[in-house]
Every structure is written in structure tokens, then in C-alpha cells.
Design a protein around this motif. Structure first.
Motif, short mmCIF file in Angstrom:
data_model
loop_
_atom_site.label_atom_id
_atom_site.label_comp_id
_atom_site.label_asym_id
_atom_site.label_seq_id
_atom_site.Cartn_x
_atom_site.Cartn_y
_atom_site.Cartn_z
N VAL A 94 0.79 -1.04 0.05
CA VAL A 94 0.06 0.08 0.04
C VAL A 94 0.91 1.23 -0.01
O VAL A 94 0.46 2.27 -0.57
N GLY A 95 2.14 1.30 0.27
CA GLY A 95 3.06 2.22 0.70
C GLY A 95 3.08 2.98 -1.09
O GLY A 95 3.48 4.13 -1.11
N ARG A 96 3.01 1.96 -1.95
CA ARG A 96 3.04 2.61 -3.29
C ARG A 96 2.05 3.51 -3.53
O ARG A 96 2.11 4.47 -4.61
N THR A 97 0.85 3.46 -3.03
CA THR A 97 -0.15 4.43 -3.29
C THR A 97 0.45 5.99 -3.10
O THR A 97 -0.17 6.99 -3.79
N ALA A 98 1.36 6.09 -2.12
CA ALA A 98 2.04 7.60 -1.79
C ALA A 98 2.52 7.80 -3.23
O ALA A 98 2.77 9.23 -3.63
N ALA A 99 2.97 7.11 -4.17
CA ALA A 99 3.66 7.45 -5.31
C ALA A 99 2.66 7.62 -6.27
O ALA A 99 2.97 8.83 -7.18
N LEU A 100 1.38 6.97 -6.29
CA LEU A 100 0.25 7.45 -7.17
C LEU A 100 -0.52 8.63 -6.93
O LEU A 100 -0.84 9.46 -7.97
N VAL A 286 9.80 4.09 -12.10
CA VAL A 286 9.52 5.33 -12.69
C VAL A 286 8.04 5.47 -12.72
O VAL A 286 7.25 4.67 -13.15
N LEU A 287 7.69 6.69 -12.12
CA LEU A 287 6.31 6.94 -12.05
C LEU A 287 5.73 7.60 -13.50
O LEU A 287 6.74 8.74 -13.89
N THR A 288 4.81 7.25 -14.23
CA THR A 288 4.53 7.56 -15.50
C THR A 288 3.05 8.06 -15.54
O THR A 288 2.30 7.25 -14.76
N LEU A 289 2.82 8.95 -16.45
CA LEU A 289 1.46 9.24 -16.59
C LEU A 289 1.04 9.17 -18.10
O LEU A 289 1.87 10.10 -18.79
N ASP A 290 0.34 8.47 -18.81
CA ASP A 290 0.24 8.06 -20.18
C ASP A 290 1.47 8.03 -20.75
O ASP A 290 1.82 8.62 -22.01
N PHE A 294 7.81 10.92 -14.55
CA PHE A 294 7.76 12.19 -13.99
C PHE A 294 8.64 11.88 -12.78
O PHE A 294 9.17 13.17 -12.17
N ALA A 295 8.99 10.67 -12.21
CA ALA A 295 9.50 10.75 -11.14
C ALA A 295 10.28 9.25 -10.74
O ALA A 295 9.67 8.32 -11.21
N TRP A 296 11.07 9.13 -9.77
CA TRP A 296 12.07 8.08 -9.41
C TRP A 296 11.21 7.53 -8.12
O TRP A 296 11.01 8.25 -7.22
N VAL A 297 10.74 6.24 -7.89
CA VAL A 297 10.17 5.81 -6.73
C VAL A 297 10.72 4.58 -6.47
O VAL A 297 11.57 3.37 -7.10
N GLU A 302 8.63 4.41 -0.54
CA GLU A 302 9.23 5.08 0.73
C GLU A 302 9.76 6.41 0.12
O GLU A 302 9.90 7.31 1.11
N SER A 303 10.10 6.75 -1.16
CA SER A 303 10.63 7.70 -1.64
C SER A 303 10.28 8.11 -2.87
O SER A 303 10.05 7.06 -3.76
N LEU A 304 10.03 9.39 -3.33
CA LEU A 304 9.64 9.82 -4.39
C LEU A 304 10.44 11.27 -5.10
O LEU A 304 10.39 12.17 -4.37
N THR A 305 11.26 11.03 -5.87
CA THR A 305 11.94 11.93 -6.48
C THR A 305 11.66 12.68 -7.86
O THR A 305 11.54 11.86 -8.73
N TRP A 306 10.90 13.62 -7.82
CA TRP A 306 10.43 14.23 -9.10
C TRP A 306 11.47 14.84 -10.09
O TRP A 306 12.24 15.59 -9.56
N PHE A 307 11.44 14.69 -11.21
CA PHE A 307 12.03 15.07 -12.35
C PHE A 307 11.39 15.62 -13.42
O PHE A 307 11.87 16.30 -14.43
N GLY A 308 10.13 15.62 -13.42
CA GLY A 308 9.15 15.71 -14.71
C GLY A 308 8.55 17.12 -14.54
O GLY A 308 8.91 17.89 -13.58
N ARG A 309 7.69 17.66 -15.35
CA ARG A 309 7.03 18.85 -15.32
C ARG A 309 6.09 19.03 -14.31
O ARG A 309 5.64 17.82 -13.66
N ASN A 310 5.53 19.81 -13.81
CA ASN A 310 4.52 20.20 -12.84
C ASN A 310 2.84 19.67 -13.43
O ASN A 310 2.70 20.73 -14.38
N ILE A 311 2.46 18.96 -12.86
CA ILE A 311 1.05 18.35 -13.40
C ILE A 311 0.15 19.21 -12.58
O ILE A 311 -1.06 18.65 -12.79
N HIS A 312 0.29 19.88 -11.44
CA HIS A 312 -0.96 20.55 -10.62
C HIS A 312 -1.42 21.75 -11.35
O HIS A 312 -0.67 22.58 -12.20
#
Length: 312
Positions: A94-100, A286-290, A294-297, A302-312
Motif C-alpha cells: 500500500v505504500g506505493r499509493t503514496a507515489a500514485l 519510474v512514475l509515469t502518466l500516459d 515524472f519521478a523515480w520511486v 518510501e521515496s519519490l524523487t520528482w524530475f518531470g514537469r509540474n502537473i498540478h
């Protein structure tokens, strides 16, 4: 890659600084010809360190003492092999939901969720858990999931979920004690915090059992996607699942053909794009959208290192 290489790499890239017991065990197996010969006789997907160690734990064997592990494994190999052949690494961490969460919260709400490779469906409740990214907490449920966040601002609110379903070749039932025991066996020996949050997540799922469908990720996904309600953003997602697929590209092709957003936390090989260097030599997904990275996980979220564009 030989079986010994698989165990050496697991010890160095996955277990080091995360599970001293499994690092020691992986090193031992990599140098033990008797165990390597037995593993080599199994189909490649059944030789995985996580799977072997979890089966030994399930059967009551020692996993913190390499000598005791070896004696147990050689003495009861037929029983262990039989379990390896019928089980899979359905960790359902369930910790992976923190990355999602950063991606799910940024999509048009409400959401209709499909988790492919859902196991017991515990990652279908990102709106029910609480998350702590450094000093910022989002949500107020249990379990509370800690994630070291670098390079991005955590979301201010949880996603709104209108519908949720899971697809798995062998879905697990949170009301079945034997199924829950397998989920527990998959947790690494020192990780009492993961064992605690597994229990809490199981309680969440038991209070509102998820809709889980037994089926294939490629052939059965379109029919399940067609059940999603109109008016909600359909999101198809998966975490550390693609390596178990016989043809990952066939799955990618099916997902891209559906009217859905696609979120994945998988190995770099699935991305097929140039990536920046990961934060450390340890194993990162790697966290990806489509398909956009976006980020290393780290493996358990337990950790999320963002390197992609801002999606907010």
C-alpha cells in the motif's frame, strides 16, 4: 543472467540498506550450488528471490539465518517447489499509493480506478489512507504512509473515487486468513511498519470489499474498463507488475487503445524514453502518466524523487 546473478543483484540493488536479512540470504543463495541447481530447474519467473523467501516464511522456515535457511530449504525442497509453482509475488504494497497520489489528485475528478495486478485490491483505496510527505500530511485515515518527497509539492487533498475495480490472474480475498497470511509472508522480515499498515489496509478493504475480477491483463481489461461509470475519469494503473507479463508491449497497446488515463510505477525498461540518472544505485521504478515519466520511486513507495514537469 544466471540465477546466481539474479540473487546477487537483488542483494545489492533491492535489499541493501532495506533488509539486512534478505541481503545476507541473497548473497548466500548466489554462492550455494545446491540451491542454485534446484532453482534452475524451475521456470524463470519462479526463481525470484522475493518469491522463494516468502514461501519459506509462509512454511515457517528461517529467513534471518542463512545456514538455517539452507538446511530448511534442502530438507523441504519438494514442498517449497510446489508452492513456488502455484504462487506469485502479489505483495500489494500500500505504500506505493503514496507515489500514485500526486498524479491521481491532479486528474479531473471524480475518478474510476482500475488496478491491474490488483492482488487483494489494497491499492484501490488511495482516498481512504493518509500520507506524510516530509512535514506535510494529506488525509486523516489509516494507515499513515510515509514517503520522502523531493522536487515537488505534495497535493493538498485526496482524490475523489466514484468507482474502483481490480484485475488479477489470481485475486486474493481479504476475508480469507490464508490469503492474508500470504500477503504477510511477502513482507520482508525487519519491516514491522509494513506489517502494521498491511493489517490496517486489510481492515479498510474488509469494510468495503473491492470489486476484483479474475482475468488476464491483456485480454480481459477492455471488458472491465467498459464497466466504469460515465462522468468519471477512468484511470488504469499498476505498480511493479509489468515484469510478470509474458508480453508487456501487448498490455501497453491495449491500455493506450482505451479511453483512459494510464498511470504506472514500473521499471525503466517499460518507459522507453531517456531518463535522468536515478538518485542512487539502488533499484528505482519510474512514475509515469500516459507514458510520460515524472519521478523515480523506491520499491515500496518510501521515496519519490520528482524530475518531470509540474502537473498540478
Amino acid at each position: 543472467m544466471t540465477v546466481a546473478d539474479v540473487y546477487r543483484e537483488f542483494g545489492v540493488r533491492e535489499a541493501r540498506d532495506v533488509s539486512p536479512a534478505y541481503e545476507r540470504l541473497a548473497r548466500h543463495v548466489a554462492s550455494d550450488n545446491d540451491l542454485l541447481d534446484r532453482l534452475a530447474a524451475l521456470p524463470a519467473p519462479k526463481r525470484q528471490p522475493n518469491l522463494l523467501f516468502a514461501v519459506v516464511r509462509l512454511l515457517g522456515g528461517p529467513v534471518t539465518d542463512p545456514a538455517g535457511f539452507r538446511a530448511f530449504a534442502l530438507d523441504r525442497w519438494d514442498e517449497i517447489a510446489a508452492q513456488l509453482l502455484v504462487r506469485a509475488t502479489q505483495t500489494n504494497e500500500v505504500g506505493r499509493t503514496a507515489a500514485l497520489l500526486p498524479v491521481l489528485a491532479a486528474l479531473p475528478q471524480p475518478l474510476a480506478l482500475i488496478d491491474v495486478g490488483a492482488s487483494a485490491g489494497l491499492c484501490l483505496f488511495p482516498d481512504r489512507y493518509a500520507y506524510r510527505y516530509g512535514t506535510r500530511t494529506v488525509g486523516a485515515g489509516a494507515p499513515l504512509l510515509d514517503c520522502a518527497a523531493t522536487g515537488f509539492t505534495p497535493p493538498e487533498r485526496l482524490p475523489r473515487v466514484a468507482w474502483r475495480a481490480g484485475l488479477d490472474l489470481n485475486p486474493l480475498d481479504v476475508t480469507d486468513p490464508d490469503h492474508v497470511a500470504w500477503l504477510d509472508a511477502l513482507i520482508w522480515p525487519e519491516h514491522t511498519h509494513r506489517r502494521d499498515r498491511l493489517r490496517q489496509a486489510v481492515e479498510v478493504a474488509r469494510a468495503d470489499p473491492p470489486h476484483l475480477v479474475r482475468g488476464d491483463a491483456v485480454t480481459d481489461l477492455p471488458a472491465l474498463a467498459a464497466q466504469a461509470p460515465p462522468g468519471a475519469t477512468l484511470v488504469i494503473y499498476h505498480t511493479s507488475m509489468a515484469y510478470q507479463l509474458p508480453d508487456p508491449q501487448a498490455f501497453v497497446d491495449v491500455v493506450r487503445a482505451l479511453p483512459a488515463r494510464w498511470v504506472a510505477v514500473e521499471g525503466p525498461a517499460l518507459v522507453g524514453a531517456e531518463l535522468p540518472a536515478p538518485p542512487s544505485p539502488a533499484l528505482h521504478n519510474v512514475l509515469t502518466l500516459d507514458g510520460e515519466p515524472f519521478a523515480w520511486v523506491r520499491g515500496h513507495g518510501e521515496s519519490l524523487t520528482w524530475f518531470g514537469r509540474n502537473i498540478h
